[in-house]
Motif scaffolding. Sequence first.
Motif, short mmCIF file in Angstrom:
data_model
loop_
_atom_site.label_atom_id
_atom_site.label_comp_id
_atom_site.label_asym_id
_atom_site.label_seq_id
_atom_site.Cartn_x
_atom_site.Cartn_y
_atom_site.Cartn_z
N VAL A 53 0.78 -1.21 0.12
CA VAL A 53 0.00 -0.05 -0.15
C VAL A 53 0.81 1.55 0.12
N LEU A 54 1.99 1.32 0.97
CA LEU A 54 2.83 2.31 1.16
C LEU A 54 3.57 2.88 -0.29
N VAL A 55 4.04 1.74 -0.99
CA VAL A 55 4.72 2.11 -2.25
C VAL A 55 3.44 2.17 -3.48
N SER A 56 2.46 1.93 -3.37
CA SER A 56 1.34 2.39 -4.33
C SER A 56 1.17 3.48 -3.93
N GLY A 57 0.75 4.00 -2.92
CA GLY A 57 0.44 5.60 -2.39
C GLY A 57 1.62 6.39 -3.04
N LEU A 58 2.80 6.12 -2.55
CA LEU A 58 3.98 7.10 -2.61
C LEU A 58 4.33 7.11 -4.06
N THR A 59 4.18 6.00 -5.10
CA THR A 59 4.50 6.28 -6.28
C THR A 59 3.40 6.84 -6.96
N GLY A 60 2.17 6.64 -6.63
CA GLY A 60 1.05 7.46 -7.07
C GLY A 60 0.86 8.73 -6.88
N PHE A 61 1.31 9.03 -5.67
CA PHE A 61 1.40 10.41 -5.20
C PHE A 61 2.52 11.20 -6.19
N LEU A 62 3.70 10.67 -6.20
CA LEU A 62 4.88 11.28 -6.92
C LEU A 62 4.48 11.29 -8.22
N PHE A 63 3.65 10.25 -8.95
CA PHE A 63 3.28 10.33 -10.27
C PHE A 63 2.36 11.48 -10.56
N SER A 64 1.29 11.65 -9.89
CA SER A 64 0.46 12.60 -9.91
C SER A 64 1.00 14.18 -9.68
N THR A 65 1.84 13.99 -9.18
CA THR A 65 2.45 15.62 -8.67
C THR A 65 3.77 15.75 -9.39
N VAL A 66 4.76 15.10 -9.51
CA VAL A 66 6.04 15.32 -10.27
C VAL A 66 6.06 14.85 -11.51
N LEU A 67 5.65 13.59 -11.70
CA LEU A 67 5.92 12.84 -12.83
C LEU A 67 5.04 13.59 -14.00
N SER A 68 3.58 13.58 -13.66
CA SER A 68 2.84 14.05 -14.96
C SER A 68 2.98 15.73 -15.00
N ALA A 69 3.57 16.21 -14.24
CA ALA A 69 3.71 17.76 -14.43
C ALA A 69 4.77 18.02 -15.56
N ASP A 70 5.79 17.07 -15.51
CA ASP A 70 7.08 17.33 -16.45
C ASP A 70 7.37 15.91 -16.59
N ALA A 71 6.52 15.43 -17.62
CA ALA A 71 6.84 13.93 -18.14
C ALA A 71 8.24 13.65 -18.86
N GLU A 72 8.48 15.12 -19.60
CA GLU A 72 9.70 14.83 -20.67
C GLU A 72 10.88 14.57 -19.52
N THR A 73 11.06 15.39 -18.58
CA THR A 73 12.01 15.19 -17.69
C THR A 73 12.37 14.00 -16.84
N TRP A 74 10.83 13.66 -16.34
CA TRP A 74 10.87 12.62 -15.33
C TRP A 74 10.45 11.29 -15.56
N ASN A 75 9.64 11.27 -16.83
CA ASN A 75 8.91 10.07 -17.05
C ASN A 75 8.97 9.53 -18.65
N SER A 76 10.37 9.92 -19.07
CA SER A 76 10.39 9.20 -20.59
C SER A 76 11.65 8.33 -20.63
N PRO A 77 11.80 7.41 -19.88
CA PRO A 77 12.91 6.51 -19.84
C PRO A 77 13.24 5.87 -21.39
N PRO A 78 14.56 5.82 -21.31
CA PRO A 78 14.80 4.89 -22.94
C PRO A 78 14.49 3.44 -22.84
N ARG A 79 14.43 2.95 -23.75
CA ARG A 79 14.19 1.45 -23.64
C ARG A 79 15.43 0.59 -23.66
N LEU A 80 15.37 -0.48 -23.05
CA LEU A 80 16.64 -1.42 -23.19
C LEU A 80 16.73 -1.97 -24.47
N PRO A 81 17.87 -2.00 -25.28
CA PRO A 81 17.79 -2.68 -26.62
C PRO A 81 17.75 -4.10 -26.50
#
Lengths: 429, 455
Positions: free
Chosen positions: A220-248
Amino acid sequence: MSTAVSTAPEQSTTRAGAVRSWKTPITLAVLAVFALLVFAIGAPGNEVTFRLSDPGDAIVLPPIVVFAPVMGWIGAVIMVAAAALAFVQVRAGRPVPGWLIAVFAVVFVAAFLSWIVGSARTPNVALYGLLAGSVTLAVPLIFGSLSGVLCERSGVINIAIEGQLLFGAFSAAVAGSLSGSAFVGLMAAAVGGVLVSLVLAVFSIKYLVNQVIVGVVLNVLVSGLTGFLFSTVLSADAETWNSPPRLPVISIPFLSDIPIIGPILFEQAIVGYLMYVAVAVIYIGLFHTKWGLRTRAVGEHPKAADTLGVKVNRMRFMNVSLAGVVAGLGGAFFTLVSVSSFGRDMTAGQGYIALAALIFGRWNPIGAFFAALLFGFATNLQYVLSFLGTPVPNQFLAMLPYIVTIFAVAGLVGRSRAPAANGVPYIKG
Amino acid sequence: MSEDEHKHARKKTDEHASEVRLEAMVDTEDGRIAPPPVPATAQSGDLHPEASSQTVGQRIMSGDALVAVLAVVLSLIAGGILIALTDEDVAQTATYFFARPQDMLLAAWSAASEAYLALFQGSVFDYEGETFSRMISPLMQTLTVATPLICAGLGVALAFRAGLFNIGAQGQIIIGATLAAWVGFGLHLPVGIHLLLVIVAGIIGGAIWGGLVGLLKAKTGAHEVILTIMLNYVAIYLVTYLLTTPAFQRPGSSNPISPLLDETAMYPPLFGDAFRLHWGFIVALLATVFVWWLLKRSIIGFELRAVGANPVAARTAGISVTKGYVVVMLIAGALAGLAGVAQVAGTEQVLSSGVAASFGFDAITVALLGRSTPWGTFFAGLLFGAFRAGGVTMQISTGTSIDIVLVVQSLIVLFIAAPPLVRALFHLPEPGKTKGPRSPKGTRSRKPATTGGPA
């Protein structure tokens, strides 16, 4: 299933056989009758094509074409015979041999496939894609259940697999995006998994909190923590925070051209190769090294291990941390291989399925591997079949993996025996 | 002696193969009684005589209550830090932190305090409300949300007490709700009987789904964790399928949603139509009393607790462990089914695939926080209901994501489960040697040190 010599699960199997447990023959008989009625008598009257290779492959195998009723009848007859043999064996006081169940399972799956694909609008399926997709779907499950094996063999219940996977996925996405390197993301995933593990270890080993509680709460803690950071930090600036390159994807020359098994074994991202390595290393480590003997001793009888000078709690701490690395790598699969961005609760209960695979596989790495593959196969089958357009409602196909598991756990596997000291904190004294 | 006897003995061991594990554990623990398959039971205060002999007053005055309060405070602080860290104003003022640090601290304080004020305003008392009913409507909303949490939480807690880890409340809620809803919109009956039948249908639905787990576990020894997880998935797909069939789908609608339940099938509002709170809450209250009675006063409850505390001893005492598993899962499922009834006949008034929301999973945390005791679960359900209801208001008015509620909730459970950690953080003295029902393992460990001998 397992080849380990001294593990307890075998003992209970042989004991079950010695007292004429009718559970297995009855289960087989029920399934055989079902197969006779549905796959044989209810077989669609057309041909079914199983494609074995893509036309663009280096080696092209001709497709297998079978007539559905023929396949259904042959399968049903074999299954009825197998069930009868199981009855004979049990009547004679002998356990039902493992190979019989394996043969039964394979024939059942083959008959089922020819029946369901035959009933579809397009009775033509790419077998190579079905199998390769199954392995792909199973990768995070396998990592997750290996994490469980490491923890539980040393006596710490790991319900937090889901949290480890999710935090691994999250860490991989963030670190991968910030650094622009998928390998940094992979490292971060391992670190993320370890962080969750450390909380589990500190609370369950140092503070003696009930391990089931810590596990559930960590999820529950991890779900809440990642969900919280996702909706505040990650979705605010997806370019910087949430666009990882793929493993070849690394394909090994020549070997990856082998039909069917080539793409499964030799055309993977590094996480896929790591998975095979992890299964082998953990299996050999657990059953053929000093470390493994100590781990199992700590999980079965910590007092005895302690008497012989094994540091029980340190051993558990190490194993739980290692489990975090393994599960974290599995989490990286979500954000670095299958999709290249993190999503809220993107592991979607896979950690719990991994837990089931671990118990289904009887706390054995190889067993867990095959159990996870079964889940992967059933899930992928559902995707493929809904694409082909079968008469069976999609929701029932989606239920398939779970119903198969219930049958397998209740009918064939039976009483699975956890390591004796699983969940019991050790207090020296 | 004779081969027959030998065989009989082996058969016995096989029949209770899972209990072999427990016997092994008894060895491990140096003859002490070890926790059952789900050691969670060991955490429920009632198993320890010193805890049950305490009066309520003594419990409040003991250090445990203080630890609980501090755990909540700690979790709120941790959540507040998280809110402040991700706040935009804080980030802006942090750029000149060394020139004017008070700006950032003020921004952090206002971010966290505003969020928490909104949480309070949305869950307990709206001091900005114009009328009295507006003011208390958040409290009513909290009680409404708490209703299914309490029912399902009781189911999970009861299973815990018998040593079973019931992750299946989600599926049990869904099946209970499905059956209840079907009676609710499919049959047209007079007032009173209709609602009664809806409740009974919900109870039956949940009990079937739970009892199936108990039966399979008792008969085949399959692990209840796997069974409940799998049945959760089966339930959700089953209800999605049913909602596409004419029997369940709303006529003229292409969405997977059922018709509205009949007026006669629904719980009447408890305090008038102004509030969503319905009689389901009273049912939840009665369910709590029932579980309390079951565990404390009934023979079944005694047997269940005995099975949970030590199956081997229970079997020796002539209690059927397998029957215990079936019975406890039937009742646990029935309680979760009541949560489903509260959803379809109270809050939602229709059946949809999301009818159980995440109540089934939250129920596990509720039961854990309530230490698997009926009243503990009841109050934990109220607390989580408040968090849920307030979280919605908080997200709307301050933009703080509702996920923070999950973080705070889980931290509370973690901290409450580890009193030594909280005591260490606040430099509280360790409890006296006769104290400590909440940390059974810690206190127990010290006592046998003399008997155990050096290892």
